[in-house]
Scaffold this motif. Structure first.
Motif, PDB file in Angstrom:
ATOM      1  N   ALA A 608      17.655 -18.971 -38.008  1.00 49.49           N
ATOM      2  CA  ALA A 608      17.967 -20.281 -38.305  1.00 49.49           C
ATOM      3  C   ALA A 608      18.508 -20.991 -36.948  1.00 49.49           C
ATOM      4  N   ASN A 609      19.099 -20.406 -36.068  1.00 49.31           N
ATOM      5  CA  ASN A 609      19.685 -21.165 -35.030  1.00 49.31           C
ATOM      6  C   ASN A 609      18.714 -21.321 -34.249  1.00 49.31           C
ATOM      7  N   LEU A 610      17.583 -20.335 -34.041  1.00 50.85           N
ATOM      8  CA  LEU A 610      16.363 -20.444 -33.055  1.00 50.85           C
ATOM      9  C   LEU A 610      15.678 -21.653 -33.547  1.00 50.85           C
ATOM     10  N   LEU A 611      15.481 -21.632 -34.946  1.00 51.34           N
ATOM     11  CA  LEU A 611      14.761 -22.445 -35.286  1.00 51.34           C
ATOM     12  C   LEU A 611      15.199 -24.073 -35.245  1.00 51.34           C
ATOM     13  N   GLU A 612      16.573 -24.159 -35.324  1.00 50.76           N
ATOM     14  CA  GLU A 612      17.355 -25.433 -35.220  1.00 50.76           C
ATOM     15  C   GLU A 612      17.155 -25.910 -33.832  1.00 50.76           C
ATOM     16  N   ASN A 613      17.184 -25.045 -32.756  1.00 48.88           N
ATOM     17  CA  ASN A 613      17.148 -25.255 -31.368  1.00 48.88           C
ATOM     18  C   ASN A 613      15.904 -26.224 -31.287  1.00 48.88           C
ATOM     19  N   ALA A 614      14.514 -25.449 -31.948  1.00 46.56           N
ATOM     20  CA  ALA A 614      13.128 -25.888 -31.596  1.00 46.56           C
ATOM     21  C   ALA A 614      13.398 -27.476 -32.225  1.00 46.56           C
ATOM     22  N   LEU A 615      13.824 -27.578 -33.489  1.00 49.00           N
ATOM     23  CA  LEU A 615      13.857 -28.825 -34.078  1.00 49.00           C
ATOM     24  C   LEU A 615      14.760 -29.829 -33.159  1.00 49.00           C
ATOM     25  N   ASP A 616      16.025 -29.405 -32.441  1.00 50.49           N
ATOM     26  CA  ASP A 616      16.561 -30.164 -31.569  1.00 50.49           C
ATOM     27  C   ASP A 616      15.726 -30.616 -30.394  1.00 50.49           C
ATOM     28  N   ALA A 617      14.799 -29.733 -29.949  1.00 50.43           N
ATOM     29  CA  ALA A 617      13.884 -30.306 -28.892  1.00 50.43           C
ATOM     30  C   ALA A 617      12.925 -31.164 -29.200  1.00 50.43           C
ATOM     31  N   MET A 618      12.383 -31.087 -30.473  1.00 51.21           N
ATOM     32  CA  MET A 618      11.275 -32.070 -31.144  1.00 51.21           C
ATOM     33  C   MET A 618      12.390 -33.569 -31.341  1.00 51.21           C
ATOM     34  N   GLN A 619      13.508 -33.365 -32.024  1.00 48.30           N
ATOM     35  CA  GLN A 619      14.316 -34.661 -32.215  1.00 48.30           C
ATOM     36  C   GLN A 619      14.459 -35.256 -30.995  1.00 48.30           C
ATOM     37  N   ASP A 620      14.811 -34.395 -29.827  1.00 51.24           N
ATOM     38  CA  ASP A 620      14.874 -35.160 -28.697  1.00 51.24           C
ATOM     39  C   ASP A 620      13.821 -35.845 -28.053  1.00 51.24           C
ATOM     40  N   GLY A 621      12.629 -35.463 -28.413  1.00 54.21           N
ATOM     41  CA  GLY A 621      11.136 -36.102 -27.974  1.00 54.21           C
ATOM     42  C   GLY A 621      11.199 -37.507 -28.575  1.00 54.21           C
ATOM     43  N   GLY A 622      12.076 -37.813 -29.507  1.00 49.72           N
ATOM     44  CA  GLY A 622      11.884 -39.111 -30.060  1.00 49.72           C
ATOM     45  C   GLY A 622      12.660 -40.397 -29.477  1.00 49.72           C
ATOM     46  N   ALA A 623      13.343 -40.001 -28.043  1.00 56.42           N
ATOM     47  CA  ALA A 623      13.817 -40.954 -27.529  1.00 56.42           C
ATOM     48  C   ALA A 623      13.285 -42.368 -27.000  1.00 56.42           C
ATOM     49  N   GLU A 624      11.927 -42.074 -26.709  1.00 57.16           N
ATOM     50  CA  GLU A 624      10.998 -43.217 -26.423  1.00 57.16           C
ATOM     51  C   GLU A 624      11.295 -44.444 -27.430  1.00 57.16           C
ATOM     52  N   ALA A 625      11.053 -43.745 -28.983  1.00 55.65           N
ATOM     53  CA  ALA A 625      11.069 -44.634 -29.923  1.00 55.65           C
ATOM     54  C   ALA A 625      12.669 -45.002 -30.288  1.00 55.65           C
ATOM     55  N   ASN A 626      13.585 -44.618 -29.479  1.00 56.53           N
ATOM     56  CA  ASN A 626      14.876 -44.906 -29.827  1.00 56.53           C
ATOM     57  C   ASN A 626      15.454 -44.387 -31.342  1.00 56.53           C
ATOM     58  N   ILE A 627      15.012 -43.221 -31.471  1.00 58.39           N
ATOM     59  CA  ILE A 627      15.102 -42.595 -32.961  1.00 58.39           C
ATOM     60  C   ILE A 627      16.005 -41.106 -32.706  1.00 58.39           C
ATOM     61  N   THR A 628      16.652 -40.822 -31.426  1.00 57.64           N
ATOM     62  CA  THR A 628      17.116 -39.759 -31.179  1.00 57.64           C
ATOM     63  C   THR A 628      18.507 -39.630 -32.127  1.00 57.64           C
ATOM     64  N   LYS A 629      18.907 -38.332 -32.493  1.00 59.41           N
ATOM     65  CA  LYS A 629      19.807 -38.202 -33.618  1.00 59.41           C
ATOM     66  C   LYS A 629      20.527 -36.938 -33.357  1.00 59.41           C
ATOM     67  N   THR A 630      21.570 -36.572 -33.514  1.00 60.66           N
ATOM     68  CA  THR A 630      22.238 -35.287 -33.412  1.00 60.66           C
ATOM     69  C   THR A 630      21.597 -34.154 -34.694  1.00 60.66           C
ATOM     70  N   ARG A 631      21.927 -33.307 -34.426  1.00 56.36           N
ATOM     71  CA  ARG A 631      21.639 -32.150 -35.524  1.00 56.36           C
ATOM     72  C   ARG A 631      22.342 -32.356 -36.743  1.00 56.36           C
ATOM     73  N   GLN A 632      23.631 -32.904 -36.799  1.00 55.79           N
ATOM     74  CA  GLN A 632      24.380 -33.451 -38.103  1.00 55.79           C
ATOM     75  C   GLN A 632      23.742 -34.419 -38.474  1.00 55.79           C
ATOM     76  N   GLU A 633      23.543 -35.579 -37.657  1.00 54.32           N
ATOM     77  CA  GLU A 633      22.880 -36.913 -38.251  1.00 54.32           C
ATOM     78  C   GLU A 633      21.635 -36.581 -39.005  1.00 54.32           C
ATOM     79  N   ALA A 634      20.702 -35.828 -38.326  1.00 52.12           N
ATOM     80  CA  ALA A 634      19.437 -35.453 -39.030  1.00 52.12           C
ATOM     81  C   ALA A 634      19.694 -34.591 -40.362  1.00 52.12           C
ATOM     82  N   GLU A 635      20.580 -33.945 -40.423  1.00 52.76           N
ATOM     83  CA  GLU A 635      20.770 -33.117 -41.698  1.00 52.76           C
ATOM     84  C   GLU A 635      21.392 -34.131 -42.742  1.00 52.76           C
ATOM     85  N   ALA A 636      22.038 -35.195 -42.160  1.00 52.20           N
ATOM     86  CA  ALA A 636      23.007 -35.952 -43.134  1.00 52.20           C
ATOM     87  C   ALA A 636      21.472 -37.320 -43.852  1.00 52.20           C
TER      88      ALA A 636
END
Length: 806
Positions: A608-636
């Protein structure tokens, strides 16, 4: 993992989570799955494969002869006629090689610019009606007259025009794509983005099928072992989705291309895993996916041909986007709503629990016989809900009923998600995607024999939310009327006899045909009782109730012991009070029991931690669209989406309908309206958040509370006064003599009131009664509105509705 298709290099959107090869024990686990697949998930036989190849060869030759005849009739030169060509492409399960016996074939005819869509269908001009005879030299008429073709149905008015027919018993869906070039030679590269230059919308959508399928095959085709693992998992996922009632894109679930994209993403994350491990991690990925984060195989690109391309900003307005990798990138799950996503998430969790338990069982004993059939058991839909609706779609003839049913089917999801789920106090609702070739309408319904014979029936299961239910009746007349007026009114031409009829059932009143997959109605009711008794939520509520009773008993014992202790004499005061010590030990044991929970194994936590790290990397890829979120914010956000706090109402959800598009002339589609009676149930006494507990207190006192966004109501079991004259006196709540004392948590500044007691709006939007104020600003008044008595914005028009549900 990069691949080159159509002259362009594609990079994966997510990094590899685990690229380790399968271990020996994983290979043994895979052998158990392979044995089950060989016995229960058969592929097409060799004779069936040869028959399909023969049909496609004959159809391709017929299409090329038609293209040549069109060029000759339009007077083109012989060299242009000889070089016109034309190619027939396949897509979907047949293109990947995972089709089962009896599956259809999706075909796309790519023709040169000399051939138009009205030449394909044989209409004199584009949009001609069926009253005019079709051109006998058109491809549609040539296919219809073929001696081996049956069940021929042309659908020219759809957003993607299609011919559907059976050739030697094999169902074929034939699409048409016209390119802006004069020759389609053999070996034509349909994956190149340049083929879409100058193409119309229907051509672009038709070519999207083979282009997406080819890209998926390229992404997972690095090695033969990887591609075979992909095909094996796709076969399992398709069988699982069909068994659990999740395989229908037009009903709001996943279709074939969605299953292919989901499994391809899992292969990208775990490229060297064996099929059994891939299947387990498939459920792990999508049970923890951070919706509405989009599912991407590669980043979308714009080839510059003027076609709309999906962008990350659109993900905020879509529930569960799954983006196709080919240009132009689009969301293939526009039909998915919050209700269907909730059901799919529950099934992802169920699938992971089953496969993970099989994996742990095999780790303990490699000789154990694993029951893979548990994963593919039929759904418990017909015993999972207390109430159901049946939708009978009838027509005067078989041909009319088929066209009418196809139109209604493409819009049933809107009735469920946009109509019933939003306008009624429904906690959970599910549309069963499988149809029944029977008529379940009332015997008193005024239907002819032909209408009852040409009938299809769908079922909708739902569960009422007791906290939002007001009164004892659930009025579904208004959403059904809106469904008829705004959706079904678009169908044309309307033929007398086309109709839909609605009927309500309790679970024990369902017809016997609903329980054929579970061994009959008696077996289904027995299983329903077992599921109810084994429900973890029900067990937990009973356990908490028992623990509460035990704690109260221990506290009572302790009080009695303390009272006895005070009455003891001074001589007995030095003796040790062993009974009180025992009571304290028992109470500590109860508290320890209530805090015990299940702990995940280190292996599961690591995955689960390895998968969450990969999803974090994808979440960080949205910085150009100003939609970057933390792991807690995405889960919320994911939890809020599943809970219904984030709805898909801003974007609506549908770019345009992919099924039959037409209009509706006249007033003939009648939707039966009725009132569903609500059974009396005991009040649920489970623990609530603080805000809901406060709402319950005010509800018991008879007050209405309107939320800040003025879109939902909390509590309020009293009917509005203007509805008292249309409701029987028995249904009205009896007056209560309850006194209550209100304590404000903060001290407020003085606000100025007018003669009627309303807060005076001075136009200062920054005004706050206190520094920590988080409630309403000035500019609201207490008045009667569409949600009862409450605070509404000053000057805002208030509409009093006539329905009972809010």
């Amino acid at each position: 993992m990069s691949t080159k298709v159509g002259g362009r290099v594609f990079q994966p959107a997510l990094p590899v989570v685990d690229g380790a090869p399968p271990t020996a024990i994983e290979q043994g686990f895979q052998s158990t799955l392979q044995e089950y697949i060989q016995d229960n998930i058969p592929l097409e036989s060799l004779e069936g494969i040869r028959l399909r190849e023969r049909v496609l060869n004959e159809l391709g030759a017929l299409c090329r002869d038609w293209i040549r005849s069109v060029c000759v009739n339009k007077g083109f030169a012989p060299d242009i006629v000889d070089g016109a060509g034309g190619q027939l492409y396949t897509s979907g399960s047949y293109r990947l090689g995972v089709h089962e016996p009896g599956a259809d074939i999706d075909c796309i005819l790519v023709a040169p610019a000399m051939c138009h869509r009205h030449d394909f269908f044989g209409t004199a001009v584009a949009g001609a009606s069926d009253d005019h005879p079709r051109d006998p030299n058109s491809l549609a008429e040539r296919i219809r007259r073929h001696p081996e073709v049956t069940n021929f149905v042309p659908v020219e008015g759809a957003a993607v025009p299609i011919l559907t027919f059976d050739w030697l018993g094999i169902n074929i869906d034939l699409l048409f794509a016209r390119l802006n070039i004069n020759s389609i030679p053999s070996g034509f590269d349909v994956d190149n983005d340049g083929v879409l230059d100058g193409a119309d919308g229907a051509t672009e959508k038709s070519l999207n099928g083979p282009r997406v399928t080819n890209l998926i095959a390229a992404f997972v085709g690095g090695t033969p072992e990887r591609y075979q693992a992909f095909l094996t998992v796709v076969r399992c996922v398709r069988k699982w989705a069909k068994a659990r009632g999740l395989y229908s894109n037009k009903m709001g679930y996943w279709g074939g291309v969605n299953c292919n994209l989901a499994v391809a993403l899992t292969v990208q994350l775990y490229p060297n895993a064996c099929p059994a491990t891939l299947l387990r991690r498939f459920f792990l990925v999508f049970k923890t996916w951070r919706w509405p984060q989009p599912v991407l195989l590669t980043a979308p690109h714009d080839a510059g041909y003027g076609l709309p391309v999906w962008s990350p900003l659109q993900a905020m307005r879509q529930v569960a986007p799954m983006i196709t990798p080919a240009y132009p990138a689009m969301n293939s799950t526009l039909a998915v709503s919050r209700q269907t996503l909730q059901i799919m998430t529950e099934e992802f969790n169920r699938g992971y629990e089953i496969v993970d338990s099989l994996w742990k069982e095999y780790q303990r004993d490699t000789n154990a016989e694993l029951n893979w059939g548990r994963l593919f058991e039929p759904s418990d839909f017909f015993i999972a809900y207390p109430r159901y609706l049946s939708m009978c779609i009838v027509g005067p003839t078989q041909e009319d009923a088929q066209a009418w049913a196809g139109f209604v089917e493409s819009r049933l999801r809107k009735l469920v998600s946009d109509g019933l789920a939003r306008s009624l106090p429904i906690k959970k609702i599910q549309l069963w995607p499988k149809k029944f070739q029977v008529c379940i309408a009332d015997k008193n319904a005024l239907l002819t024999t032909a209408q009852r014979q040409n009938c299809l029936t769908y079922f909708i299961g739902y569960q009422i939310d007791p906290y939002r239910m007001r009164g004892s009746d659930l009025n579904v007349e208004i959403p059904l009327h809106s469904f008829r007026e705004f959706e079904l009114s678009r169908f044309q031409p309307l033929v007398p006899g086309m109709d839909i009829l609605v009927k309500s059932f309790f679970v024990k009143e369902l017809p016997l045909l609903c329980f054929e997959d579970v061994g009959g109605k008696l077996a289904a009711m027995k299983k329903r009782r077992q599921l109810r008794d084994s429900d973890p939520a029900r067990i937990e509520r009973r356990r908490q109730k028992r623990l509460k009773e035990l704690k109260e008993q221990m506290e009572e014992k302790l009080k009695r012991q303390q009272m006895k202790k005070r009455k003891r004499t001074n001589d007995d005061g030095d003796e040790e009070d062993t009974s009180a010590v025992k009571i304290e030990e028992e109470r500590s044991a109860i508290v320890t029991e209530s805090s015990n929970g299940k702990e995940e194994t280190p292996q599961v936590e690591e995955e689960a931690n390895l998968l969450e790290n990969a999803l974090d990397a994808m979440q960080d890829g949205g910085a150009e669209a100003n939609i970057t979120k933390t792991r807690q914010e995405a889960e919320a956000d994911r939890q809020r989406l599943l809970a219904g706090e984030i709805l898909d109402e801003e974007g609506g959800g549908f770019e345009e309908d992919s099924d039959e598009e037409a209009g509706y002339i006249g007033d003939g589609a009648r939707v039966t309206s009725f009132v569903v009676k609500k059974k009396s149930t005991h009040k649920d006494k489970r623990s609530l958040p603080l805000s809901e507990q406060e709402a319950e207190v005010l509800k018991n006192l008879g007050y209405s509370i309107v939320s800040d966004d003025e879109c939902k109501i909390l509590g309020a079991n009293m009917l509005p006064p203007w509805r008292a004259n249309v409701v029987s006196t028995d249904a009205l709540p009896k007056p209560r003599k309850i006194s209550a004392r209100f304590h404000f948590r903060r001290k407020f500044d003085v606000v100025e009131l007018d003669a009627n007691g309303h807060v005076i709006d001075k136009g200062d939007e920054d005004f706050k009664p206190c520094k920590a104020w988080e409630g309403r600003l000035a500019g609201f008044e207490f008045k009667m509105g569409e949600r009862g008595l409450g605070y509404y914005r000053t000057g805002k028009k208030v509409v009093v509705p006539s329905n009972m549900a809010y």
